[in-house]
Scaffold this active site. Structure first.
Site, PDB file in Angstrom:
ATOM      1  N   TRP A 321     -30.705   4.054 -34.657  1.00 34.33           N
ATOM      2  CA  TRP A 321     -29.635   3.069 -34.848  1.00 34.33           C
ATOM      3  C   TRP A 321     -29.305   2.912 -36.323  1.00 34.33           C
ATOM      4  O   TRP A 321     -28.149   2.754 -36.699  1.00 34.33           O
ATOM      5  CB  TRP A 321     -30.062   1.723 -34.274  1.00 34.33           C
ATOM      6  CG  TRP A 321     -29.042   0.627 -34.436  1.00 34.33           C
ATOM      7  CD1 TRP A 321     -28.045   0.301 -33.562  1.00 34.33           C
ATOM      8  CD2 TRP A 321     -28.913  -0.284 -35.546  1.00 34.33           C
ATOM      9  NE1 TRP A 321     -27.307  -0.749 -34.052  1.00 34.33           N
ATOM     10  CE2 TRP A 321     -27.809  -1.132 -35.271  1.00 34.33           C
ATOM     11  CE3 TRP A 321     -29.614  -0.458 -36.732  1.00 34.33           C
ATOM     12  CZ2 TRP A 321     -27.408  -2.132 -36.138  1.00 34.33           C
ATOM     13  CZ3 TRP A 321     -29.215  -1.460 -37.609  1.00 34.33           C
ATOM     14  CH2 TRP A 321     -28.131  -2.289 -37.307  1.00 34.33           C
ATOM     15  N   HIS A 322     -30.338   2.980 -37.169  1.00 35.68           N
ATOM     16  CA  HIS A 322     -30.120   2.746 -38.591  1.00 35.68           C
ATOM     17  C   HIS A 322     -29.389   3.886 -39.279  1.00 35.68           C
ATOM     18  O   HIS A 322     -28.763   3.668 -40.325  1.00 35.68           O
ATOM     19  CB  HIS A 322     -31.458   2.488 -39.295  1.00 35.68           C
ATOM     20  CG  HIS A 322     -31.959   1.094 -39.140  1.00 35.68           C
ATOM     21  ND1 HIS A 322     -32.689   0.675 -38.042  1.00 35.68           N
ATOM     22  CD2 HIS A 322     -31.823  -0.001 -39.925  1.00 35.68           C
ATOM     23  CE1 HIS A 322     -32.983  -0.603 -38.167  1.00 35.68           C
ATOM     24  NE2 HIS A 322     -32.462  -1.050 -39.305  1.00 35.68           N
ATOM     25  N   GLY A 323     -29.447   5.076 -38.761  1.00 34.30           N
ATOM     26  CA  GLY A 323     -28.727   6.145 -39.436  1.00 34.30           C
ATOM     27  C   GLY A 323     -28.956   7.509 -38.831  1.00 34.30           C
ATOM     28  O   GLY A 323     -29.972   7.760 -38.171  1.00 34.30           O
ATOM     29  N   PHE A 475     -24.561   1.147 -41.843  1.00 35.88           N
ATOM     30  CA  PHE A 475     -25.075   1.242 -40.488  1.00 35.88           C
ATOM     31  C   PHE A 475     -24.086   0.686 -39.462  1.00 35.88           C
ATOM     32  O   PHE A 475     -24.285   0.822 -38.285  1.00 35.88           O
ATOM     33  CB  PHE A 475     -26.413   0.511 -40.364  1.00 35.88           C
ATOM     34  CG  PHE A 475     -27.427   0.968 -41.378  1.00 35.88           C
ATOM     35  CD1 PHE A 475     -27.610   2.319 -41.632  1.00 35.88           C
ATOM     36  CD2 PHE A 475     -28.148   0.044 -42.108  1.00 35.88           C
ATOM     37  CE1 PHE A 475     -28.532   2.743 -42.567  1.00 35.88           C
ATOM     38  CE2 PHE A 475     -29.074   0.463 -43.059  1.00 35.88           C
ATOM     39  CZ  PHE A 475     -29.266   1.811 -43.290  1.00 35.88           C
TER      40      PHE A 475
END
Length: 475
Positions: A321-323, A475
């Site tokens: 999800w973060h990257g 993000f």
């Protein structure tokens, strides 16, 4: 539009004043228009992406509420596919394509799939998850479908938390958007105080620390272990102040207009375990994964090995999800490993401290220090631009006894240390002393306002106003 800009200062004043001057029935129009303008200040064309998902989810919510059986579930799936599909195309397409190309090249084939020259829309993961929570809650019967298209649009696009959260739930925020909010002096003062604290975190702490952090992480092969250790500790504090600073400003903005957004951070570096850290860090995302991924997977109601598997899945997905980078996946896996180790050895550790007659105060202090070390080590993988750079930095930690690089000199380092000391002095008071000695709410008005004026001057004097956007915008 950045919170830490002159443009936002004028924008905030105009929107807030206009909000209280307008009759209640027109306020949603003002806020929705202002939110569109706020978002379009980044890349105007990307407003169409939000428009697409808003239309899909608005009608999905209405039809899900009316439908029954398999049709109800199919409508939810269609809504989730639309939201996740947008996220995959804009955030993960090139990452997945690059991984595919790497595998094909190793097998002696050429990748026929073209790359896309697209920019990641600001805050895409945040408003996508907020939109998904709406349709899921309607499907579960916990939220009535919103009939007012403008109000639903505002739920997704509410400008204070549009690009970096908190990720709100419909049960909390939709009802507030229908309610009439009167001007409240105490709420205004409280909101401004919280915004001021957020600006201090961002401008005086985060952006000051970023100067040193960028110099080390930009050239990892050139720096010894001492420099890496200092830069990693600085980054741990930088990302906390950058992200929680944004949340404070967002919550403060909303509070002034009468809206209560959920708390997103609760002093995470006072945590005594990794589990506690995640109950204090990015709370809106942690609870989102708990409610919509961990519990549906079975949560802790399944055999022990499945509980461990569920936790690891959640942290791997959190990393993704973060990257779109393997560094984030490794960061998530590392936190999952930490948590599993904590669950496995918690009883053993308790028995060990009991046999050594370690006092609870010393044990708590050691637990906090150990948690900070583990979290800071994991941040190396989060901050590094590649897996190669991350392992270069970790390898360089072997030379931690050498003289560190001082960056722009002893003056900037002294500013960093003083900013960190002031931050933790305030947070220590908030954590352990509650509201005692709180100058922001002091009963004597000249004491309270003198402290506020001094705080503003500290920000103007020591703040870094060229730091740019917030870290979590990517993000």
């Amino acid at each position: 539009m950045l919170f830490n800009s002159i443009d936002f200062a004028f924008y905030f004043i105009i929107v807030t004043v206009a909000y209280f001057l307008l009759p209640h029935r027109y306020r949603w129009i003002l806020l929705l228009s202002a939110s569109c303008y706020f978002y379009m200040a980044f890349v105007p064309i990307y407003i169409l992406i939000l428009g697409f998902t808003i239309v899909i989810d608005y009608f999905a919510g209405i039809y899900i509420e009316k439908a029954e059986g398999k049709k109800r579930k199919m409508l939810l799936i269609c809504s989730l596919i639309a939201n996740i599909g947008v996220l995959v195309v804009f955030k993960y397409y090139n990452f997945l394509n690059e991984s595919l190309g790497y595998m094909l090249n190793n097998a002696g084939y050429q990748n026929p799939v073209p790359y896309l020259s697209i920019l990641l829309p600001i805050g895409l993961s945040f408003h996508t998850f907020q939109a998904m929570s709406y349709t899921i809650e309607v499907y579960r019967g916990n939220q009535k479908a919103e009939q007012h298209f403008g109000i639903y649009s505002l739920y997704v696009m509410f400008y204070p938390q549009l690009v970096a959260g908190p990720i709100e739930r419909p049960q909390n925020i939709l009802s507030q958007m229908h309610a009439k909010h009167e001007f409240d002096y105490n709420r205004v003062v409280s909101g401004l105080q919280l915004m001021l604290w957020g600006f201090f975190k961002k401008l005086v702490v985060a952006d000051r620390l970023s100067i040193y952090v960028n110099s080390i992480y930009g050239h990892p092969e050139l720096h010894n272990g001492s420099s890496v250790a200092i830069a990693s500790l600085f980054f741990a504090i930088q990302i906390y102040c950058d992200f929680s600073g944004y949340s404070d400003i967002a919550i403060g903005c909303a509070r002034i207009m009468g809206y209560d957004l959920m708390i997103n951070f609760r002093r995470p570096y006072f945590s005594k375990s990794i589990s506690e850290f995640w109950s204090r860090w990015h709370i809106s995302l942690s609870t989102w994964f708990r409610d919509y991924l961990y519990i549906p997977l079975g949560g802790n109601r399944v055999p022990k090995y499945r509980v461990y598997l569920n936790l690891m899945i959640v942290f791997l997905v959190s990393g993704i999800w973060h990257g779109a980078n393997y560094t984030f996946i490794l960061w998530g896996a590392l936190h999952g490993f930490y948590l599993l180790c904590g669950l496995q050895f918690n009883k053993l550790r308790s028995g060990f401290t009991h046999r050594l007659h370690i006092s609870s105060r010393v044990n708590n202090l050691l637990s906090i220090v150990l948690t900070i070390i583990l979290v800071t080590f994991a941040w190396i993988f989060f901050r590094a631009t590649s897996i190669k750079d991350a392992f270069t930095l970790v390898t360089n930690l072997k030379t931690i006894g050498q003289v560190p690089f001082l960056g722009d000199g002893i003056s900037n380092m002294a500013h960093c240390v003083l900013a960190i000391a002031l931050l933790f002095m305030v947070e220590y008071k908030m954590e352990y002393l509650s509201d005692r000695f709180n100058l922001l709410t002091h009963k004597i008005i000249w004491v309270r306002w003198s402290f506020l004026v001094i705080s503003v001057f500290v920000i103007l004097l020591f703040g870094v106003f060229s730091g740019g956007q917030f870290i979590y915008f990517q993000f």
